[in-house]
Design an enzyme around this catalytic site. Structure first.
Site, PDB file in Angstrom:
ATOM      1  N   SER A  10       5.185  -0.649   5.514  1.00  0.00           N
ATOM      2  CA  SER A  10       6.313   0.260   5.240  1.00  0.00           C
ATOM      3  C   SER A  10       5.953   1.276   4.158  1.00  0.00           C
ATOM      4  O   SER A  10       6.470   1.212   3.047  1.00  0.00           O
ATOM      5  CB  SER A  10       7.577  -0.525   4.886  1.00  0.00           C
ATOM      6  N   GLY A  20       3.450  -3.156   0.927  1.00  0.00           N
ATOM      7  CA  GLY A  20       2.160  -3.016   0.245  1.00  0.00           C
ATOM      8  C   GLY A  20       1.077  -2.665   1.247  1.00  0.00           C
ATOM      9  O   GLY A  20       1.296  -2.690   2.467  1.00  0.00           O
ATOM     10  N   LEU A  21      -0.080  -2.374   0.715  1.00  0.00           N
ATOM     11  CA  LEU A  21      -1.219  -2.005   1.556  1.00  0.00           C
ATOM     12  C   LEU A  21      -1.608  -3.132   2.504  1.00  0.00           C
ATOM     13  O   LEU A  21      -1.283  -4.298   2.251  1.00  0.00           O
ATOM     14  CB  LEU A  21      -2.425  -1.678   0.668  1.00  0.00           C
ATOM     15  N   SER A  22      -2.326  -2.792   3.528  1.00  0.00           N
ATOM     16  CA  SER A  22      -2.903  -3.807   4.403  1.00  0.00           C
ATOM     17  C   SER A  22      -3.818  -4.694   3.555  1.00  0.00           C
ATOM     18  O   SER A  22      -4.566  -4.200   2.708  1.00  0.00           O
ATOM     19  CB  SER A  22      -3.711  -3.115   5.512  1.00  0.00           C
ATOM     20  N   GLY A  26      -1.493  -8.912   0.806  1.00  0.00           N
ATOM     21  CA  GLY A  26      -1.037 -10.301   0.750  1.00  0.00           C
ATOM     22  C   GLY A  26       0.379 -10.520   1.266  1.00  0.00           C
ATOM     23  O   GLY A  26       0.962 -11.587   1.072  1.00  0.00           O
ATOM     24  N   LYS A  27       0.926  -9.548   1.974  1.00  0.00           N
ATOM     25  CA  LYS A  27       2.313  -9.645   2.437  1.00  0.00           C
ATOM     26  C   LYS A  27       2.544 -10.847   3.357  1.00  0.00           C
ATOM     27  O   LYS A  27       3.467 -11.632   3.141  1.00  0.00           O
ATOM     28  CB  LYS A  27       2.726  -8.350   3.167  1.00  0.00           C
ATOM     29  N   SER A  28       1.718 -10.966   4.391  1.00  0.00           N
ATOM     30  CA  SER A  28       1.933 -12.058   5.352  1.00  0.00           C
ATOM     31  C   SER A  28       1.710 -13.410   4.686  1.00  0.00           C
ATOM     32  O   SER A  28       2.467 -14.367   4.917  1.00  0.00           O
ATOM     33  CB  SER A  28       0.986 -11.911   6.549  1.00  0.00           C
TER      34      SER A  28
END
Ligand SMILES: Nc1ncnc2c1ncn2[C@@H]1O[C@H](COP(=O)(O)OP(=O)(O)O)[C@@H](O)[C@H]1O
Ligand SMILES: [Mg+2]
Length: 216
Positions: free
Chosen positions: A127, A53-55, A58-60
């Site tokens: 990614s 997903g975009l910066s 909320g990935k981290s």
């Protein structure tokens, strides 16, 4: 200590790398795909949970929340976070298209190895290219790669901007910034989509956990 003969035997029958290193039998595990334990149970089956997903989507945040829950249950979990990888394993890479692809390739290779050893590997990387993510998927046995689209609109990510990167990108200080001056290709068929602009962190975490549990 391993004898020279044993070492030679293992190497002779060792990795048959033909673009799919998952074919390597893992001596720690039981069978030829390395995914079943010596006892025949599948308790040691690893998994790659790939958050894209975009910066600031909320990935981290979600990777760490997921890891905390799974670790509390006694699972072995490794988080591969894009920012940390770029500080070490990938520190020689920049943000050109080819460097971004190499960044994901390296992370994917590590993730696949970890999962092969029975670890739940949670990767949190922008990614941006579908082809790169699909290439990682191909290295993992069917059903053991869970692509999670951490989906938040660009405007929201820009408003969150926890690291001030969007502001810098808009000022032209970061030449190729995903969503601003570099493309992001959303997954067409992710196993899980979490809209972090619509649901709170806890709910998003639970959604992904439900998908992980469905994998067994
Ligand atoms: N539902 C949600 N899921 C994940 N993050 C959220 C959510 N709502 C708000 N946030 C916030 O958005 C920010 C996302 O930052 P981060 O996890 O570092 O993103 P990324 O790793 O994708 O760049 C954090 O400050 C987090 O608290
Ligand atoms: Mg992050």
């Amino acid at each position: 200590m391993m004898s020279a003969e044993e070492s030679a035997r293992i190497h002779a029958g060792g990795p048959q790398i033909e673009g799919k290193f998952w074919l390597i039998a893992n001596p720690c595990c039981g069978d030829e795909d390395g995914m079943t334990s010596a006892t025949g149970s599948n308790r040691s089956m690893g998994l790659v949970v790939w958050l894209t997903g975009l910066s600031a989507s909320g990935k981290s945040t979600l990777a760490n929340a997921l890891a905390a829950v799974l670790r509390a249950e006694g699972q072995t979990v490794v988080v591969l976070d894009g920012d940390l990888l770029r500080a070490g394993l990938c520190r020689d890479l920049g943000f050109s298209e080819s460097d971004r692809m190499e960044n994901v390739r390296r992370a994917g290779a590590v993730a696949a190895l970890l999962a092969q050893s029975g670890v739940i590997c949670i990767a949190a990387l922008i990614s941006p290219f579908a082809s790169s993510r699909d290439a990682v998927r191909k290295q993992v046995p069917a059903g053991r790669f869970l692509e999670v689209f951490v989906d938040a609109p660009l405007e929201l990510c820009e408003k969150r901007d926890p690291k001030g990167l969007y502001a810098r990108a808009r000022r032209g200080e970061i030449p190729t910034f995903t969503g601003v001056s570099s493309p992001y290709e959303p997954p067409a068929a992710a196993e899980c989509v979490v809209r972090t602009g619509e649901i709170p962190i806890q709910e998003a975490t639970d959604l992904i956990l439900a998908r992980i549990r469905a994998k067994g």
